[in-house]
Design an enzyme around this catalytic site. Structure first.
Site, PDB file in Angstrom:
ATOM      1  CB  CYS A   1     110.619 -22.095 105.552  1.00  0.00           C
ATOM      2  SG  CYS A   1     111.210 -20.412 105.527  1.00  0.00           S
TER       3      CYS A   1
ATOM      4  NE  ARG B   1     125.674  -4.092 100.960  1.00  0.00           N
ATOM      5  CZ  ARG B   1     126.271  -3.910 102.132  1.00  0.00           C
ATOM      6  NH1 ARG B   1     126.323  -4.886 103.005  1.00  0.00           N
ATOM      7  NH2 ARG B   1     126.819  -2.750 102.441  1.00  0.00           N
TER       8      ARG B   1
ATOM      9  CB  CYS C   1     113.324 -18.940 112.218  1.00  0.00           C
ATOM     10  SG  CYS C   1     113.041 -17.771 110.878  1.00  0.00           S
TER      11      CYS C   1
ATOM     12  CE  LYS D   1     124.993 -10.134 107.987  1.00  0.00           C
ATOM     13  NZ  LYS D   1     124.281  -9.090 107.215  1.00  0.00           N
TER      14      LYS D   1
ATOM     15  CB  CYS E   1     115.022 -23.145 111.404  1.00  0.00           C
ATOM     16  SG  CYS E   1     115.297 -23.566 109.667  1.00  0.00           S
TER      17      CYS E   1
ATOM     18  NE  ARG F   1     118.836  -2.405 108.503  1.00  0.00           N
ATOM     19  CZ  ARG F   1     118.438  -3.404 109.269  1.00  0.00           C
ATOM     20  NH1 ARG F   1     119.228  -4.424 109.506  1.00  0.00           N
ATOM     21  NH2 ARG F   1     117.225  -3.399 109.796  1.00  0.00           N
ATOM     22  CE1 TYR F   2     124.257  -2.245 106.669  1.00  0.00           C
ATOM     23  CE2 TYR F   2     122.995  -4.049 105.716  1.00  0.00           C
ATOM     24  CZ  TYR F   2     123.621  -3.469 106.804  1.00  0.00           C
ATOM     25  OH  TYR F   2     123.593  -4.088 108.014  1.00  0.00           O
TER      26      TYR F   2
ATOM     27  CG  ASP G   1     119.832 -12.509 114.958  1.00  0.00           C
ATOM     28  OD1 ASP G   1     120.955 -12.046 115.196  1.00  0.00           O
ATOM     29  OD2 ASP G   1     119.394 -12.685 113.805  1.00  0.00           O
TER      30      ASP G   1
ATOM     31  NE  ARG H   1     113.902 -11.865 108.361  1.00  0.00           N
ATOM     32  CZ  ARG H   1     115.173 -12.208 108.317  1.00  0.00           C
ATOM     33  NH1 ARG H   1     115.519 -13.471 108.320  1.00  0.00           N
ATOM     34  NH2 ARG H   1     116.109 -11.282 108.270  1.00  0.00           N
TER      35      ARG H   1
ATOM     36  CG  ASP I   1     122.708  -9.025 111.942  1.00  0.00           C
ATOM     37  OD1 ASP I   1     123.065  -7.849 111.812  1.00  0.00           O
ATOM     38  OD2 ASP I   1     122.156  -9.693 111.050  1.00  0.00           O
TER      39      ASP I   1
END
Ligand code: SF4
Length: 451
Positions: free
Chosen positions: A163, A154, A170, A375, A167, A150-151, A331, A172, A368
């Site tokens: 995982c 990076r 999460c 962000k 969580c 995206r950037y 989020d 995702r 975000d």
């Protein structure tokens, strides 16, 4: 860990995560009355029976994750109605908790902050229409399966969706419904090819799911190839293992990572009770291997949404030499609305921390943005007013100070600056209805006034 992209792929490769899929084995625990144990567990009596050799073995924890409501009800009292509700929830949003993380839960407290992160809630379903599946629009920036760019400088490599603990907050959660997957060797090579071709990329983030679910051998085969790309300067690993299964951070893993630095590791502590001696040892091993550890918390309703808890968490992190880096606004993800707080809560928490404790302990509060907007850092407003010549600033105690703004032409305009200081302050004070604390202070370079 959090914030990976999530394109799925069924893998034919073997690794420890696949050899030991979730829920295949029953937990090896026999209930006994008062067994001897050195394990610090927080009320889960059954876990006290686990021999220390197994308790220290991350693969045992991984194999013995609690992945269904029947198993969970052995450890945490659940009414039959609650069990029925949770069965419904886990059909859409599955459950996975390591014995280690479960041992941190006080089973008699339904409001326990660790429990709320790991045990499903019926609110995940009843409020599931609120929010989006993919609020950060991560799929749009996927260049080859598993590689998000995206950037300009990076890129993100998503190695798996597995995982150790799922969580409840999460970002995702949408990935959980696809079953477990790990990238194939062909997909890894395609990602590496993209990285090799794009010389602007200097920073690669290895994430998931949780990439440390892969065996150390397999991780090394990937990390060593990333490190071999000349224009890649740093590698970052996103993992929640130090928090939910710190035994994974063993000497073998640390020795392997130490070979491929600079590597930075971002983890995800959310509550001071997660800062255990085991977690401290894991972070210490990483640090001694030359791997700096930063923390990215998520602000969660009823878990860490007050100044006292965040202070304790961040001060505890500094004691174990982990830097509190970000505090994320949760989020806008479907199935997490019950854990989200108003944005003002995060700003007030930062206001309650800044100046009241070491600056190192104060994370950056970040939202975000949806649709991949990136962000945005948010903080309390300390700048009350500003002119070309000076600023009116509020400090952490609520006192207001006048601060002269040096002119870029200070030498030539000396006379003008001097007259502009007092005149501007008078106007600002009148505008903001602020009282001067000490008579005559208006002529000083810095005046203390109270709002
Ligand atoms: S389940 Fe937890 S550890 Fe895994 S990606 Fe989501 S937030 Fe990170």
């Amino acid at each position: 860990m959090s914030r990976p992209n999530g394109h799925s792929a069924q893998s034919g490769d073997t690794n420890e995560a696949e050899e030991e899929p979730p829920g295949k084995r029953a937990i090896i625990i026999k209930p006994e009355d008062e067994p001897p144990s050195t394990i610090a567990v927080n009320g889960c009596r059954l876990l006290r029976n686990v021999p220390e050799s197994l308790w220290k073995d991350w693969k045992w924890h991984f194999r013995n994750r609690i992945t269904n409501v029947d198993q969970l009800s052995q450890f945490i009292p659940l009414s039959s109605e609650e069990q029925a509700q949770l069965r419904l929830v886990t059909r859409r949003y599955p459950l996975s908790v390591t014995p280690y993380y479960l041992s941190l839960i006080n089973p008699s407290d339904p409001e326990d902050p660790i429990r709320k992160q790991a045990v499903p809630s019926v609110l995940e379903m009843t409020m599931s229409k609120i929010g989006m599946e993919d609020p950060l629009a991560e799929k749009e920036d996927t260049m080859v399966p598993g590689l998000v760019h995206r950037y300009p400088d990076r890129a993100l490599m998503v190695l798996t969706n597995i995982c150790p603990v799922l969580c409840r907050h999460c970002t995702r959660k949408r990935e959980w419904r696809q079953g477990s997957w790990v990238r194939t060797e062909g997909e890894i090579e395609a990602m590496l090819g993209y990285l090799r071709r794009n010389e602007a990329i200097r920073d690669v983030i290895i994430s998931g799911g949780d990439p440390l679910t892969l065996s150390t051998r397999r991780l090394e085969s990937i990390i060593s190839r990333v490190r071999a790309i000349e224009h890649i300067e740093i590698i970052r690993i996103g993992t929640r293992f130090p928090v939910v299964l710190p035994q994974r951070i063993d000497n073998e893993l640390c020795a392997m990572l130490a070979k491929y630095g600079p590597i930075w590791l971002n983890t995800h502590f959310n509550h001071p009770r997660e800062v255990t001696p085991e977690a401290a040892e894991a972070c210490d091993r990483l640090l001694r291997s030359g791997i700096p550890v930063n923390n990215q918390s998520v602000l969660l309703r009823g878990i860490n949404d007050n100044v006292e808890t965040m202070l304790k968490l961040c001060q505890g992190l500094l004691r174990i030499k982990v830097r509190p880096y970000y505090l994320f606004q949760c989020d806008e993800v479907q199935g997490t609305e019950h854990l989200r707080t108003p944005v003002e809560t995060g700003i007030k928490i930062i206001e309650g921390m800044r100046g009241h404790t070491s600056g190192l302990a104060v994370p950056t509060f970040v939202v975000d943005l949806v649709h991949g907007g990136g962000k945005v850092p948010l903080q309390p407003n300390y700048l009350l007013s500003q002119t070309e010549d000076e600023l009116l600033l509020k400090n952490y105690e609520g006192n207001v100070y006048r601060y002269r703004n040096p002119s870029p032409h200070a030498v030539r305009e000396e006379a003008r600056i001097e007259t502009s200081v007092s005149g501007t302050v008078e106007r600002l004070l009148a505008d903001t209805e602020i009282e001067i604390a000490a008579e005559g202070a208006i002529d000083a370079d810095r005046v203390v006034v109270r709002s």
